[in-house]
Design an enzyme around this catalytic site. Structure first.
Site, PDB file in Angstrom:
ATOM      1  N   SER A 226      42.075  37.898  39.300  1.00  0.00           N
ATOM      2  CA  SER A 226      43.530  38.084  39.434  1.00  0.00           C
ATOM      3  C   SER A 226      43.864  38.103  40.921  1.00  0.00           C
ATOM      4  CB  SER A 226      43.937  39.424  38.814  1.00  0.00           C
ATOM      5  OG  SER A 226      45.270  39.741  39.188  1.00  0.00           O
TER       6      SER A 226
ATOM      7  N   TYR B  47      42.500  48.733  38.005  1.00  0.00           N
ATOM      8  CA  TYR B  47      42.472  47.332  37.560  1.00  0.00           C
ATOM      9  C   TYR B  47      42.267  46.403  38.754  1.00  0.00           C
ATOM     10  CZ  TYR B  47      44.170  42.773  35.937  1.00  0.00           C
ATOM     11  OH  TYR B  47      44.276  41.426  35.660  1.00  0.00           O
TER      12      TYR B  47
HETATM   13  N1  LIG Z   1      48.628  37.650  32.140  1.00  0.00           N
HETATM   14  C1  LIG Z   1      48.605  37.732  33.464  1.00  0.00           C
HETATM   15  O1  LIG Z   1      49.640  37.743  34.138  1.00  0.00           O
HETATM   16  C2  LIG Z   1      47.284  37.796  34.186  1.00  0.00           C
HETATM   17  C3  LIG Z   1      47.304  37.751  35.587  1.00  0.00           C
HETATM   18  C4  LIG Z   1      46.096  37.802  36.282  1.00  0.00           C
HETATM   19  C5  LIG Z   1      44.903  37.892  35.593  1.00  0.00           C
HETATM   20  N2  LIG Z   1      44.916  37.947  34.231  1.00  0.00           N
HETATM   21  C6  LIG Z   1      43.618  38.037  33.567  1.00  0.00           C
HETATM   22  O2  LIG Z   1      43.562  37.038  32.558  1.00  0.00           O
HETATM   23  C7  LIG Z   1      42.693  37.455  31.505  1.00  0.00           C
HETATM   24  C8  LIG Z   1      43.362  37.302  30.164  1.00  0.00           C
HETATM   25  O3  LIG Z   1      44.613  37.959  30.188  1.00  0.00           O
HETATM   26  P1  LIG Z   1      45.790  37.608  29.150  1.00  0.00           P
HETATM   27  O4  LIG Z   1      47.046  37.971  29.807  1.00  0.00           O
HETATM   28  O5  LIG Z   1      45.588  36.232  28.620  1.00  0.00           O
HETATM   29  O6  LIG Z   1      45.475  38.720  28.018  1.00  0.00           O
HETATM   30  P2  LIG Z   1      45.829  38.819  26.459  1.00  0.00           P
HETATM   31  O7  LIG Z   1      46.796  37.766  26.027  1.00  0.00           O
HETATM   32  O8  LIG Z   1      46.172  40.255  26.251  1.00  0.00           O
HETATM   33  O9  LIG Z   1      44.426  38.492  25.751  1.00  0.00           O
HETATM   34  C9  LIG Z   1      43.321  39.312  25.954  1.00  0.00           C
HETATM   35  C10 LIG Z   1      42.177  38.826  25.098  1.00  0.00           C
HETATM   36  O10 LIG Z   1      41.009  39.547  25.476  1.00  0.00           O
HETATM   37  C11 LIG Z   1      40.420  40.127  24.326  1.00  0.00           C
HETATM   38  N3  LIG Z   1      39.688  41.325  24.731  1.00  0.00           N
HETATM   39  C12 LIG Z   1      40.172  42.466  25.269  1.00  0.00           C
HETATM   40  N4  LIG Z   1      39.163  43.328  25.529  1.00  0.00           N
HETATM   41  C13 LIG Z   1      38.006  42.705  25.145  1.00  0.00           C
HETATM   42  C14 LIG Z   1      36.633  43.070  25.127  1.00  0.00           C
HETATM   43  N5  LIG Z   1      36.240  44.268  25.564  1.00  0.00           N
HETATM   44  N6  LIG Z   1      35.726  42.174  24.650  1.00  0.00           N
HETATM   45  C15 LIG Z   1      36.118  40.963  24.187  1.00  0.00           C
HETATM   46  N7  LIG Z   1      37.412  40.562  24.164  1.00  0.00           N
HETATM   47  C16 LIG Z   1      38.338  41.436  24.630  1.00  0.00           C
HETATM   48  C17 LIG Z   1      41.585  40.369  23.376  1.00  0.00           C
HETATM   49  O11 LIG Z   1      41.123  40.485  22.054  1.00  0.00           O
HETATM   50  P3  LIG Z   1      41.690  41.620  21.022  1.00  0.00           P
HETATM   51  O12 LIG Z   1      43.135  41.238  20.790  1.00  0.00           O
HETATM   52  O13 LIG Z   1      40.861  41.491  19.829  1.00  0.00           O
HETATM   53  O14 LIG Z   1      41.555  42.946  21.725  1.00  0.00           O
HETATM   54  C18 LIG Z   1      42.384  39.076  23.621  1.00  0.00           C
HETATM   55  O15 LIG Z   1      41.800  38.010  22.891  1.00  0.00           O
HETATM   56  C19 LIG Z   1      42.273  38.883  31.864  1.00  0.00           C
HETATM   57  O16 LIG Z   1      41.032  38.835  32.544  1.00  0.00           O
HETATM   58  C20 LIG Z   1      43.354  39.346  32.837  1.00  0.00           C
HETATM   59  O17 LIG Z   1      42.893  40.334  33.721  1.00  0.00           O
HETATM   60  C21 LIG Z   1      46.073  37.913  33.512  1.00  0.00           C
END
Ligand SMILES: NC(=O)c1ccc[n+]([C@@H]2O[C@H](COP(=O)([O-])OP(=O)(O)OC[C@H]3O[C@@H](n4cnc5c(N)ncnc54)[C@H](OP(=O)(O)O)[C@@H]3O)[C@@H](O)[C@H]2O)c1
Length: 239
Positions: free
Chosen positions: A138, A151
């Protein structure tokens, strides 16, 4: 590219899902994974030809072992590991009491220790295919901001892990990361003010989509002379 085996952790929604689908569209075999959304995982796998779903929490060592074992049992190889799964707690950076050690441990257990553990357990298989790891970090890992201090610190650790693993695992395995800015996923659905701020200030005048990040992850998987890098995908927000 096609015909590689690609494991994407946390791939039932958001960036992980878009990444898995992007690899699948290119003809690769994909392993979907999640912890709680089991039904969604099976649904993604059944609607994506040549793919598999493996439930598992990356913060649990036995689950990491099972995720890799099931992948190898089913496909016989692993070419790309996308460490996308992560967790957070939204805590104002001034609220030091709320960012207690339980919160630090919970976040590091998944984002840092889980990512490390799964990577190590996947390493023999990745060495065998001259494979690739791509970590989803991130912009919070290298700039002020992010949903909480624990985080952001976990993503800073992931950036350094990316560089050091790349150095240790070359020439067999390349290790890179992407650092997304604000992306429209279920994770940030309720952050309307932040989305408005990004749309007003980022040079590209919008929040990112999961597909914007997926495109870069897929490109890094084939960029054969790039390793140890953290590539920012933020529409220019941090400039
Ligand atoms: N969205 C943003 O703005 C943003 C910005 C910077 C970085 N990121 C990074 O991008 C990545 C994905 O984020 P997102 O926004 O796409 O999230 P999201 O839509 O909330 O999806 C998260 C996914 O991770 C799974 N998950 C959570 N904890 C887990 C674990 N312990 N083991 C295996 N799977 C797990 C969830 O499954 P369940 O539903 O089954 O829990 C879900 O499939 C993360 O690394 C986050 O830090 C996101």
């Amino acid at each position: 590219m096609g015909e590689r085996v690609v494991l994407v952790t946390g791939s039932t929604s958001g960036i992980g899902e878009a990444t898995a689908l992007a690899f699948a569209r290119g003809g690769d075999h994909v392993v979907f994974n999640s912890v709680h959304s089991v039904e969604a995982g099976h649904e993604r796998a059944s609607s994506t030809p040549g793919s598999l779903y493996v439930q598992g929490d990356i913060s649990r060592s036995e689950d990491c072992e099972r995720i890799i074992a099931k992948t190898l049992e089913h496909f016989g190889r692993l070419d790309v590991l996308v460490n996308n799964a992560a967790t957070t707690k939204k805590i104002d950076h001034h609220d030091l009491e709320s960012a207690n050690l339980d919160v630090w441990r919970e976040i590091f257990e998944v984002n840092v220790f889980g990512t490390w553990n799964l990577s190590v357990k996947a390493m023999d298989a990745l060495r065998a295919t001259k494979g690739v790891i791509i970590n989803v970090s991130s912009v919070a890992g290298s700039h002020s901001g992010g949903s909480s201090i624990p985080y952001s610190a976990s993503k800073a650790a992931l950036n350094q892990m990316t560089a050091l693993l790349a150095k240790a695992m070359g020439p067999e395995v390349r290790v890179n990361a992407v650092a997304p800015g604000l992306i429209s996923t279920p994770w940030t659905q309720s952050w309307q003010r932040t989305h408005d701020f990004v749309s007003a200030t980022a040079p590209l005048r919008r929040s990112g989509t999961p597909e914007d990040v997926a495109e870069v992850i897929v490109a890094l998987a084939t960029a054969s002379y790039v390793t140890g890098q953290v590539l920012t995908v933020d529409g220019g927000l941090m400039l």
